[in-house]
Design an enzyme around this catalytic site. Sequence first.
Site, mmCIF file in Angstrom:
data_model
loop_
_atom_site.group_PDB
_atom_site.id
_atom_site.type_symbol
_atom_site.label_atom_id
_atom_site.label_comp_id
_atom_site.label_asym_id
_atom_site.label_seq_id
_atom_site.Cartn_x
_atom_site.Cartn_y
_atom_site.Cartn_z
ATOM 1 N N LYS A 71 0.811 -1.220 0.000
ATOM 2 C CA LYS A 71 0.000 0.000 0.000
ATOM 3 C C LYS A 71 0.849 1.278 0.000
ATOM 4 O O LYS A 71 0.480 2.275 -0.627
ATOM 5 C CB LYS A 71 -0.945 -0.001 1.205
ATOM 6 N N ALA A 130 -1.525 -1.374 15.300
ATOM 7 C CA ALA A 130 -0.943 -0.134 14.756
ATOM 8 C C ALA A 130 -0.376 -0.393 13.367
ATOM 9 O O ALA A 130 0.569 0.261 12.939
ATOM 10 C CB ALA A 130 0.134 0.395 15.699
ATOM 11 N N ASN A 152 -0.761 -1.415 21.047
ATOM 12 C CA ASN A 152 -0.135 -2.353 20.121
ATOM 13 C C ASN A 152 0.941 -3.141 20.831
ATOM 14 O O ASN A 152 1.599 -2.630 21.737
ATOM 15 C CB ASN A 152 0.491 -1.575 18.945
ATOM 16 N N ARG A 157 5.310 1.252 17.411
ATOM 17 C CA ARG A 157 4.369 1.454 16.294
ATOM 18 C C ARG A 157 3.115 2.184 16.772
ATOM 19 O O ARG A 157 2.540 2.988 16.040
ATOM 20 C CB ARG A 157 3.990 0.115 15.657
ATOM 21 N N TYR A 218 -12.301 -10.854 9.322
ATOM 22 C CA TYR A 218 -13.548 -11.452 8.804
ATOM 23 C C TYR A 218 -13.416 -12.938 8.461
ATOM 24 O O TYR A 218 -14.349 -13.540 7.952
ATOM 25 C CB TYR A 218 -14.079 -10.673 7.591
HETATM 26 P P1 NAP Z 1 -0.399 -5.242 9.406
HETATM 27 O O1 NAP Z 1 -0.113 -3.892 8.865
HETATM 28 O O2 NAP Z 1 0.545 -6.355 9.102
HETATM 29 O O3 NAP Z 1 -0.551 -5.110 11.008
HETATM 30 C C1 NAP Z 1 -0.681 -6.272 11.807
HETATM 31 C C2 NAP Z 1 -1.049 -5.852 13.227
HETATM 32 O O4 NAP Z 1 -1.309 -7.046 13.991
HETATM 33 C C3 NAP Z 1 0.080 -5.119 13.973
HETATM 34 O O5 NAP Z 1 -0.492 -4.171 14.843
HETATM 35 C C4 NAP Z 1 0.749 -6.260 14.750
HETATM 36 O O6 NAP Z 1 1.425 -5.837 15.900
HETATM 37 C C5 NAP Z 1 -0.475 -7.046 15.156
HETATM 38 N N1 NAP Z 1 -0.141 -8.419 15.538
HETATM 39 C C6 NAP Z 1 0.246 -9.423 14.721
HETATM 40 N N2 NAP Z 1 0.461 -10.556 15.439
HETATM 41 C C7 NAP Z 1 0.198 -10.229 16.746
HETATM 42 C C8 NAP Z 1 0.237 -10.964 17.972
HETATM 43 N N3 NAP Z 1 0.585 -12.262 18.012
HETATM 44 N N4 NAP Z 1 -0.089 -10.324 19.116
HETATM 45 C C9 NAP Z 1 -0.462 -9.003 19.099
HETATM 46 N N5 NAP Z 1 -0.517 -8.257 17.958
HETATM 47 C C10 NAP Z 1 -0.184 -8.879 16.806
HETATM 48 O O7 NAP Z 1 -1.820 -5.772 8.911
HETATM 49 P P2 NAP Z 1 -3.141 -4.916 8.537
HETATM 50 O O8 NAP Z 1 -3.206 -4.760 7.075
HETATM 51 O O9 NAP Z 1 -3.211 -3.726 9.406
HETATM 52 O O10 NAP Z 1 -4.278 -5.987 8.914
HETATM 53 C C11 NAP Z 1 -4.588 -6.286 10.261
HETATM 54 C C12 NAP Z 1 -5.826 -7.185 10.313
HETATM 55 O O11 NAP Z 1 -6.930 -6.495 9.757
HETATM 56 C C13 NAP Z 1 -5.711 -8.480 9.502
HETATM 57 O O12 NAP Z 1 -6.359 -9.500 10.211
HETATM 58 C C14 NAP Z 1 -6.463 -8.176 8.221
HETATM 59 O O13 NAP Z 1 -7.045 -9.338 7.631
HETATM 60 C C15 NAP Z 1 -7.559 -7.260 8.749
HETATM 61 N N6 NAP Z 1 -8.057 -6.329 7.726
HETATM 62 C C16 NAP Z 1 -9.391 -6.321 7.477
HETATM 63 C C17 NAP Z 1 -9.898 -5.445 6.539
HETATM 64 C C18 NAP Z 1 -11.362 -5.442 6.257
HETATM 65 O O14 NAP Z 1 -11.770 -4.858 5.229
HETATM 66 N N7 NAP Z 1 -12.187 -6.023 7.111
HETATM 67 C C19 NAP Z 1 -9.045 -4.558 5.860
HETATM 68 C C20 NAP Z 1 -7.681 -4.575 6.150
HETATM 69 C C21 NAP Z 1 -7.193 -5.477 7.103
HETATM 70 P P3 NAP Z 1 3.016 -5.516 15.848
HETATM 71 O O15 NAP Z 1 3.137 -4.115 15.344
HETATM 72 O O16 NAP Z 1 3.446 -5.701 17.247
HETATM 73 O O17 NAP Z 1 3.627 -6.531 14.906
#
Ligand code: NAP
Length: 274
Positions: A71, A130, A152, A157, A218
Amino acid sequence: MTTTAATKVFALIGDPVSQSLSPVLHNAWFADHRIDAVYVALQLGSQDASEALAAIKRLGLSGLNITVPHKQAAAQAADRSEAAVANVWRWEEDGSVSAFSTDGQGFLDSLSEAAADWRTRVRRALVVGAGGAATAIGGALSPYVDTVHYANRTVSRAEAAASCLHNGRVLRWEDLDQGFAAADLIVQATTLGMSGQPGFDWPVGFCQSSAIVADIVYRPLDTGLVRAARARGLTTADGLGMLIHQGARAFELWFGISPDTAQARGRLMSALAS
Ligand code: NAP
């Protein structure tokens, strides 16, 4: 509609994309509006995407969605971008590319669907996570609430995300109990609870009875957080709403048409079940 040389091509790029519901969403809307177009998902590995984006730009698709991890690169590679991270590209008549972010507004649309009165109910928002989605959601909420708290696992972050907002704050991960107790709106925007990822024992018992709880995961649709909040009688929003509405906003940018989001939910629920 038969695919011909005139058929317009739309795509999603990201890594991974094989499970994406965006092709189901957009191809059904193309059919609804008798638009001669096809939407495909293209896997683009997590190496530097700038060369691939430059090639896609020259190729001149009709529209592009961009997901993790490209992105930021997509915002930079466009000729103009309304945000530092972009999930939509639109080709203009002169061949140039404009980049947009519809994630934050898509989340607000889904929140309005779940709680039409959220603007008067929510003063303090807690965003858990975050990453890209969390920062887009916090940015969209910021003008409407008093404070946006980020919690977070990696605190640096959360600090970076909060520092971008005039009303951004940081909540320590160890203080989630207090954060859940104080928030009018809790948005779960980490990967926790997603199928294949660890779950988490969210402190839903601390929430106020008026709190709104949203989980943007989801897969599965009924996450542990949504189930726990619903069992307490709280207002909930699931992740399908944001997915549908960010897609609807992209469709509007491409065609100037608002597609049917209610029907889309049924279609995506069938796709999730199969
Ligand atoms: P991202 O940029 O990779 O961010 C991942 C986030 O999850 C970070 O805050 C990370 O924390 C945290 N995380 C990962 N593993 C963790 C753990 N074991 N314990 C605590 N925190 C953890 O991903 P993103 O694009 O923001 O997506 C995040 C989620 O939203 C995903 O599940 C994605 O499928 C969903 N999503 C949904 C939509 C929708 O339209 N419904 C749209 C976008 C994303 P750290 O910074 O500590 O690594």
